[in-house]
Scaffold this motif. Structure first.
Motif, mmCIF file in Angstrom:
data_model
loop_
_atom_site.group_PDB
_atom_site.id
_atom_site.type_symbol
_atom_site.label_atom_id
_atom_site.label_comp_id
_atom_site.label_asym_id
_atom_site.label_seq_id
_atom_site.Cartn_x
_atom_site.Cartn_y
_atom_site.Cartn_z
ATOM 1 N N GLU A 74 0.818 -1.213 0.000
ATOM 2 C CA GLU A 74 0.000 0.000 0.000
ATOM 3 C C GLU A 74 0.851 1.263 0.000
ATOM 4 O O GLU A 74 0.538 2.238 -0.694
ATOM 5 N N GLU A 104 1.875 -8.171 11.273
ATOM 6 C CA GLU A 104 0.610 -7.450 11.124
ATOM 7 C C GLU A 104 0.725 -6.351 10.078
ATOM 8 O O GLU A 104 -0.174 -6.162 9.248
ATOM 9 N N GLN A 105 1.834 -5.630 10.105
ATOM 10 C CA GLN A 105 2.031 -4.540 9.160
ATOM 11 C C GLN A 105 2.147 -5.054 7.724
ATOM 12 O O GLN A 105 1.552 -4.494 6.802
ATOM 13 N N GLN A 126 0.973 -7.876 6.448
ATOM 14 C CA GLN A 126 -0.315 -8.382 5.964
ATOM 15 C C GLN A 126 -1.275 -7.242 5.642
ATOM 16 O O GLN A 126 -2.052 -7.326 4.684
ATOM 17 N N GLN A 127 -1.202 -6.172 6.401
ATOM 18 C CA GLN A 127 -2.038 -5.004 6.103
ATOM 19 C C GLN A 127 -1.621 -4.370 4.777
ATOM 20 O O GLN A 127 -2.468 -4.034 3.941
ATOM 21 N N GLU A 128 -0.330 -4.221 4.583
ATOM 22 C CA GLU A 128 0.179 -3.596 3.361
ATOM 23 C C GLU A 128 -0.227 -4.383 2.111
ATOM 24 O O GLU A 128 -0.562 -3.791 1.087
ATOM 25 N N ARG A 166 -4.493 -4.773 1.793
ATOM 26 C CA ARG A 166 -5.239 -3.591 1.341
ATOM 27 C C ARG A 166 -5.203 -3.422 -0.175
ATOM 28 O O ARG A 166 -6.115 -2.832 -0.750
ATOM 29 N N TYR A 213 -5.712 -10.307 6.002
ATOM 30 C CA TYR A 213 -5.968 -9.007 6.613
ATOM 31 C C TYR A 213 -7.461 -8.714 6.502
ATOM 32 O O TYR A 213 -8.016 -8.694 5.401
ATOM 33 N N GLN A 214 -8.104 -8.523 7.650
ATOM 34 C CA GLN A 214 -9.543 -8.228 7.694
ATOM 35 C C GLN A 214 -10.330 -9.198 6.818
ATOM 36 O O GLN A 214 -11.137 -8.791 5.962
#
Length: 420
Positions: free
Chosen positions: A267, A278-279, A281-283, A286, A325-326
């Motif tokens: 991202e 966590e970071q 997987q978020q990147e 998204r 992620y989510q």
């Protein structure tokens, strides 16, 4: 071909919702309303209905190409003879001249070529493959910028030297579809820059694809050489891919429809060295979420490492390949490094789809490892390039190289021959 020669109405530029994916066909309704207002009688109304049916079939409407996401369901394009580079051209020119939808779908289809005798084309499907790395297509020429004319030169040189584009995901999966005697090449573009895919207004105030952006150049070259398919992977970040917010929906769907792919570049273009699980997987998650908003059922399954960086922590490293992620799960079948040289054949024992090296497609500050340096190495024989026998279900190699084959090759027929 679809899009490049077409025009996009100015009043459509602000339409970015899902309705953009379905061409509007309103001419029939407009005819009915007009006739009713004029107070036609019953017989006149019947005539209007008949006319409306005829005119609706020829309505042009919004030029957004329909989405084609499941390549596996497309009907293969049959080849004519071994090594015939006009196979794709013959199949595509048989499409209706006014059918943009059919033209786009043909680029999603997997072409089928007949196999040649390996010795006759000096096949070596353990040879190396260039995964070319581009960033900007713009003036002036610089370390990370290729001018439009120089990019056109790249395509011309590759074409004349027998290279043919394939999709990155097909390379990672070992599904090589190129004519006998030719060599696959993979095009990649990082960062989702606007100069990769730009819409502009022409003199008639109609919107067209900029002929000097990467997509415009690829499509134009494909129109001139239909067997040089416009396969490329564009690695995007978050925000507004390719700039121009009003055109994001159109651009993403256009790429997928026309045989190109969207890859993950995180991202925020994050350096992954110190990233947490966590970071990371978020990147990555998204970007899949972003694609879900615009393109139905499209898996973002390739990943170009920003700066070529990998997590320093062994516990975080696996999330480069897969994570969640989510409630959005991603699986990266190919992970690309910055690299410097051509990489292994997918059938080679040292091939790792999660550590694919790339070649800098530039002539500026390449330190002897740019695209033209490796072309010279292929020409001299100091590096062996992949040469296809035309059949993706066989692996044709000189008998002397058999020991380099992977041991887990199932479903392929191995064709060994004695090289001179």
């Amino acid at each position: 071909m679809i899009g490049l020669s077409g025009r996009f109405r100015k009043d459509n530029q602000n339409t970015v919702n899902k309705e953009q994916k379905t061409p509007r066909r309103k001419s029939g309704l407009l005819v009915l309303i007009s006739l009713l207002i004029l107070g036609l009688g019953i017989s006149g109304l019947f005539m209007a209905c008949s006319d409306a049916s005829d005119t609706s079939s020829g309505a042009t409407g919004n030029p957004m190409p329909p989405l084609v996401t499941d390549e596996g369901t497309a009907t293969p394009v049959e080849g004519t003879n071994a090594g015939d580079e006009d196979v794709s051209e013959a199949s595509e020119t048989s499409l209706p001249a006014d059918s943009e939808e059919a033209a786009g779908q043909s680029l999603q289809q997997v072409p089928v070529y007949e196999a040649a005798d390996p010795a006759s084309v000096e096949a070596d499907e353990l040879g190396q493959i260039m995964v070319l790395m581009y960033h900007h297509i713009r003036e002036p020429e610089a370390e990370w910028s290729r001018t439009p004319d120089h990019f056109r030169k790249d395509l011309k040189v590759l074409y004349e030297q027998g290279f043919r584009p394939i999709r990155l995901i097909d390379y990672a999966r070992g599904q090589i579809h190129v004519p006998a005697g030719t060599t696959p090449v993979v095009f990649t573009f990082d960062d989702g820059n606007e100069n990769n895919f730009r819409m502009i207004e022409d003199e008639a105030e109609e919107w067209i694809i900029d002929p000097d952006c990467a997509v415009g150049i690829l499509m134009a070259f494909h129109e001139e050489h239909p067997e040089f398919r416009p396969h490329a992977t564009f690695f995007i970040n978050g925000g507004t891919p390719f700039g121009q917010p009003d055109w994001v929906d159109f651009k993403l769907n256009y790429l997928v429809t026309n045989g190109m792919d969207i890859g993950n570049h995180t991202e925020t273009h994050l350096h992954l060295g110190d990233a947490s699980a966590e970071q990371l997987q978020q990147e990555l998650g998204r970007i899949q979420q972003l694609m879900n908003r615009y393109v139905d059922d499209y898996p973002v399954n390739t990943f170009a490492l920003p700066f070529g960086s990998r997590p320093s922590s062994d516990s975080v490293a696996p999330y480069v390949e897969r994570g969640t992620y989510q409630e959005v799960t991603y699986v990266n079948e190919a992970v690309l490094e910055v690299g410097w040289d051509p990489y292994h054949s997918p059938y080679h024992r040292d091939f790792n789809p999660h550590k694919i090296r790339r070649v800098r497609a530039s002539e500026t500050k390449v330190d002897g490892v740019g695209m033209y340096d490796w072309l010279a190495s292929f020409e001299s024989g100091s590096r062996r390039r992949f040469i296809s026998d035309g059949d993706p279900n066989t692996i044709a190699i000189p008998e002397s190289r058999a020991e380099l084959l992977r041991e887990d090759l199932e479903g392929y027929e191995i064709r060994l021959y004695e090289a001179p």
